[in-house]
Scaffold this motif. Structure first.
Motif, PDB file in Angstrom:
ATOM      1  N   SER A  59       0.822  -1.063  -0.102  1.00 13.15           N
ATOM      2  CA  SER A  59       0.089   0.072   0.124  1.00 13.15           C
ATOM      3  C   SER A  59       1.009   1.186  -0.066  1.00 13.15           C
ATOM      4  O   SER A  59       0.359   2.450  -0.359  1.00 13.15           O
ATOM      5  CB  SER A  59      -1.034   0.009   1.344  1.00 13.15           C
ATOM      6  OG  SER A  59      -0.266  -0.133   2.512  1.00 13.15           O
ATOM      7  N   ILE A  60       2.064   1.231   0.375  1.00 14.23           N
ATOM      8  CA  ILE A  60       3.146   2.477   0.342  1.00 14.23           C
ATOM      9  C   ILE A  60       3.755   2.422  -0.754  1.00 14.23           C
ATOM     10  O   ILE A  60       3.814   3.402  -1.650  1.00 14.23           O
ATOM     11  CB  ILE A  60       4.133   2.132   1.640  1.00 14.23           C
ATOM     12  CG1 ILE A  60       3.359   2.154   2.859  1.00 14.23           C
ATOM     13  CG2 ILE A  60       5.044   3.192   1.537  1.00 14.23           C
ATOM     14  CD1 ILE A  60       4.012   2.051   4.075  1.00 14.23           C
ATOM     15  N   CYS A  61       4.263   1.391  -1.506  1.00 12.27           N
ATOM     16  CA  CYS A  61       5.338   1.456  -2.488  1.00 12.27           C
ATOM     17  C   CYS A  61       4.583   0.744  -3.840  1.00 12.27           C
ATOM     18  O   CYS A  61       5.325   0.726  -4.920  1.00 12.27           O
ATOM     19  CB  CYS A  61       6.532   1.101  -2.279  1.00 12.27           C
ATOM     20  SG  CYS A  61       6.767  -0.979  -2.155  1.00 12.27           S
ATOM     21  N   ILE A  85      12.405   5.478  -8.106  1.00  7.24           N
ATOM     22  CA  ILE A  85      11.214   5.127  -8.697  1.00  7.24           C
ATOM     23  C   ILE A  85      11.265   4.203  -9.890  1.00  7.24           C
ATOM     24  O   ILE A  85      12.253   4.647 -10.883  1.00  7.24           O
ATOM     25  CB  ILE A  85      10.452   6.280  -9.302  1.00  7.24           C
ATOM     26  CG1 ILE A  85       9.899   7.287  -8.148  1.00  7.24           C
ATOM     27  CG2 ILE A  85       9.215   6.197 -10.113  1.00  7.24           C
ATOM     28  CD1 ILE A  85       9.288   8.389  -8.374  1.00  7.24           C
ATOM     29  N   VAL A  86      10.737   3.019  -9.912  1.00 10.28           N
ATOM     30  CA  VAL A  86      11.079   2.212 -11.021  1.00 10.28           C
ATOM     31  C   VAL A  86       9.715   1.941 -11.922  1.00 10.28           C
ATOM     32  O   VAL A  86       8.675   2.000 -11.470  1.00 10.28           O
ATOM     33  CB  VAL A  86      11.606   0.753 -10.587  1.00 10.28           C
ATOM     34  CG1 VAL A  86      12.904   0.794 -10.164  1.00 10.28           C
ATOM     35  CG2 VAL A  86      10.664   0.039  -9.412  1.00 10.28           C
ATOM     36  N   GLU A  87       9.749   1.384 -13.044  1.00  2.73           N
ATOM     37  CA  GLU A  87       8.385   0.945 -13.781  1.00  2.73           C
ATOM     38  C   GLU A  87       7.934  -0.205 -13.310  1.00  2.73           C
ATOM     39  O   GLU A  87       6.675  -0.328 -13.018  1.00  2.73           O
ATOM     40  CB  GLU A  87       8.992   0.816 -15.304  1.00  2.73           C
ATOM     41  CG  GLU A  87       9.407   2.139 -15.939  1.00  2.73           C
ATOM     42  CD  GLU A  87       9.533   1.918 -17.423  1.00  2.73           C
ATOM     43  OE1 GLU A  87       8.927   0.923 -17.873  1.00  2.73           O
ATOM     44  OE2 GLU A  87      10.155   2.832 -17.899  1.00  2.73           O
ATOM     45  N   GLN A  88       8.602  -1.254 -13.113  1.00  3.33           N
ATOM     46  CA  GLN A  88       7.909  -2.455 -12.758  1.00  3.33           C
ATOM     47  C   GLN A  88       8.533  -3.097 -11.460  1.00  3.33           C
ATOM     48  O   GLN A  88       9.802  -3.176 -11.256  1.00  3.33           O
ATOM     49  CB  GLN A  88       8.269  -3.735 -13.943  1.00  3.33           C
ATOM     50  CG  GLN A  88       7.427  -3.262 -15.067  1.00  3.33           C
ATOM     51  CD  GLN A  88       5.894  -3.264 -15.039  1.00  3.33           C
ATOM     52  OE1 GLN A  88       5.498  -3.501 -14.149  1.00  3.33           O
ATOM     53  NE2 GLN A  88       5.283  -2.517 -16.209  1.00  3.33           N
ATOM     54  N   VAL A 107       7.104   1.730  -7.199  1.00  5.31           N
ATOM     55  CA  VAL A 107       6.800   1.201  -8.482  1.00  5.31           C
ATOM     56  C   VAL A 107       5.422   1.578  -9.134  1.00  5.31           C
ATOM     57  O   VAL A 107       4.253   1.671  -8.424  1.00  5.31           O
ATOM     58  CB  VAL A 107       6.263  -0.412  -8.244  1.00  5.31           C
ATOM     59  CG1 VAL A 107       6.268  -1.284  -9.477  1.00  5.31           C
ATOM     60  CG2 VAL A 107       7.682  -0.891  -7.276  1.00  5.31           C
ATOM     61  N   LEU A 108       5.802   2.075 -10.332  1.00  5.19           N
ATOM     62  CA  LEU A 108       4.769   2.660 -11.249  1.00  5.19           C
ATOM     63  C   LEU A 108       3.800   1.863 -11.967  1.00  5.19           C
ATOM     64  O   LEU A 108       2.654   2.248 -12.312  1.00  5.19           O
ATOM     65  CB  LEU A 108       5.331   3.578 -12.216  1.00  5.19           C
ATOM     66  CG  LEU A 108       6.487   4.540 -11.986  1.00  5.19           C
ATOM     67  CD1 LEU A 108       6.995   5.101 -12.981  1.00  5.19           C
ATOM     68  CD2 LEU A 108       5.348   5.927 -11.332  1.00  5.19           C
ATOM     69  N   LEU A 123      -0.503   5.399 -14.538  1.00  5.31           N
ATOM     70  CA  LEU A 123       0.754   5.568 -13.555  1.00  5.31           C
ATOM     71  C   LEU A 123       0.398   5.184 -12.006  1.00  5.31           C
ATOM     72  O   LEU A 123      -0.737   6.263 -11.551  1.00  5.31           O
ATOM     73  CB  LEU A 123       1.773   6.106 -13.676  1.00  5.31           C
ATOM     74  CG  LEU A 123       2.417   6.490 -15.232  1.00  5.31           C
ATOM     75  CD1 LEU A 123       3.359   7.349 -15.122  1.00  5.31           C
ATOM     76  CD2 LEU A 123       2.968   5.004 -15.647  1.00  5.31           C
ATOM     77  N   ARG A 124       0.932   4.538 -11.263  1.00  2.47           N
ATOM     78  CA  ARG A 124       0.606   4.224  -9.869  1.00  2.47           C
ATOM     79  C   ARG A 124       1.409   5.663  -9.240  1.00  2.47           C
ATOM     80  O   ARG A 124       2.111   5.152  -8.348  1.00  2.47           O
ATOM     81  CB  ARG A 124       0.841   3.081  -9.263  1.00  2.47           C
ATOM     82  CG  ARG A 124       0.370   2.026 -10.097  1.00  2.47           C
ATOM     83  CD  ARG A 124      -1.343   1.988 -10.106  1.00  2.47           C
ATOM     84  NE  ARG A 124      -1.232   1.718  -8.753  1.00  2.47           N
ATOM     85  CZ  ARG A 124      -1.425   0.445  -8.031  1.00  2.47           C
ATOM     86  NH1 ARG A 124      -1.191  -0.485  -8.721  1.00  2.47           N
ATOM     87  NH2 ARG A 124      -1.896   0.788  -6.722  1.00  2.47           N
ATOM     88  N   LEU A 125       0.562   6.583  -9.331  1.00  5.23           N
ATOM     89  CA  LEU A 125       1.363   8.014  -8.840  1.00  5.23           C
ATOM     90  C   LEU A 125       0.286   8.603  -7.550  1.00  5.23           C
ATOM     91  O   LEU A 125       0.900   9.287  -7.017  1.00  5.23           O
ATOM     92  CB  LEU A 125       1.596   9.088  -9.631  1.00  5.23           C
ATOM     93  CG  LEU A 125       2.726   8.567 -10.703  1.00  5.23           C
ATOM     94  CD1 LEU A 125       2.459   9.848 -12.112  1.00  5.23           C
ATOM     95  CD2 LEU A 125       3.846   8.995 -10.088  1.00  5.23           C
ATOM     96  N   ASP A 126      -0.816   7.858  -7.353  1.00  3.72           N
ATOM     97  CA  ASP A 126      -1.730   8.632  -6.286  1.00  3.72           C
ATOM     98  C   ASP A 126      -1.044   8.607  -5.031  1.00  3.72           C
ATOM     99  O   ASP A 126      -1.193   9.481  -3.909  1.00  3.72           O
ATOM    100  CB  ASP A 126      -3.036   7.745  -6.187  1.00  3.72           C
ATOM    101  CG  ASP A 126      -3.861   8.106  -7.365  1.00  3.72           C
ATOM    102  OD1 ASP A 126      -3.510   8.898  -8.152  1.00  3.72           O
ATOM    103  OD2 ASP A 126      -5.079   7.344  -7.813  1.00  3.72           O
ATOM    104  N   ASN A 127      -0.304   7.598  -4.648  1.00  4.20           N
ATOM    105  CA  ASN A 127       0.204   7.497  -3.648  1.00  4.20           C
ATOM    106  C   ASN A 127       1.962   7.827  -3.242  1.00  4.20           C
ATOM    107  O   ASN A 127       2.403   7.678  -2.219  1.00  4.20           O
ATOM    108  CB  ASN A 127       0.306   5.800  -2.780  1.00  4.20           C
ATOM    109  CG  ASN A 127       0.697   4.934  -3.846  1.00  4.20           C
ATOM    110  OD1 ASN A 127       1.193   5.036  -4.999  1.00  4.20           O
ATOM    111  ND2 ASN A 127       0.778   3.603  -3.338  1.00  4.20           N
TER     112      ASN A 127
END
Ligand SMILES: [Zn+2]
Length: 204
Positions: A59-61, A85-88, A107-108, A123-127
């Motif tokens: 839930s954090i990264c 910050i990494v893609e996968q 992780v995006l 992209l998973r940027l909300d958090n």
């Protein structure tokens, strides 16, 4: 594919849905399974079931994990002022393999790509922004964010986008140095790599 019995065709079709598996590979895999002892196939089925049941996203990264927060986020010895910050998830593993990085990750689960229809909202940027604040980061202020997206057009676009997002916050935003792959010949290096290598040349 009328030649095969229906269950075999079905299995081939399922394999074909996997990334980089075409008709021929799918056929080979299906026939490999047919020749494999039942106990071994059971192990494979169990392994597939287990990842689907036990693996979630931190839930954090956003890393894939069987405990939440993941092992990196919950390790007190990691440097909370540094974020990579990494893609996968497998890119995270690649950075981790160096054994030199002691910071945290984000992780995006993708990169920006107009062709694949990947937009910033995908992209998973909300958090990401909330966790830069000390109150959400074990009381530590994030000092530096390393953009370790892939050294291709999509990775570059993603890095630029996130950089524009983070720069106004006053923290240090860095990008992995790009250059010649070790063990390669100059003549086989593409122009983007060559350009990056020239730009990032260092004193000898
Ligand atoms: Zn995590």
């Amino acid at each position: 594919m009328l030649d095969y019995a229906e269950p075999v065709t079905k299995l081939i079709d399922e394999f074909k849905r996997l990334p980089s598996i075409g008709q021929r590979s799918a056929q080979r895999l299906a026939f490999h399974i047919l020749r494999t002892p039942a106990a071994e196939v059971e192990r494979l089925i169990e392994a597939l079931r287990e990842v689907k049941q036990r693996i979630t996203e931190c839930s954090i990264c956003n890393n894939l994990t069987d405990v939440n927060p993941c092992r990196y986020c919950s390790q007190p010895s990691r440097d909370h002022s540094l974020l990579c910050i990494v893609e996968q998830p497998y890119d995270l593993v690649a950075v981790e393999k160096t054994r030199n990085y002691k910071g945290l990750y984000h992780v995006l689960h993708g990169s920006l790509s107009p062709i694949r229809g990947m937009r910033p909202s995908d992209l998973r940027l909300d958090n990401l922004l909330p966790r830069l604040k000390p109150e959400n980061n074990e009381g530590v202020e994030v000092q530096e964010v390393i953009l370790a997206t892939n050294p291709n057009t999509e990775g570059e676009a993603t890095a630029n986008y996130i950089s524009r997002l983070l720069k106004p916050l006053g923290l240090r935003v860095t990008r992995l140095a790009m250059g010649m792959p070790v063990g390669s010949d100059l003549e086989y290096v593409d122009e983007v790599t060559m350009d990056k290598a020239l730009t990032n040349r260092h004193e000898m």
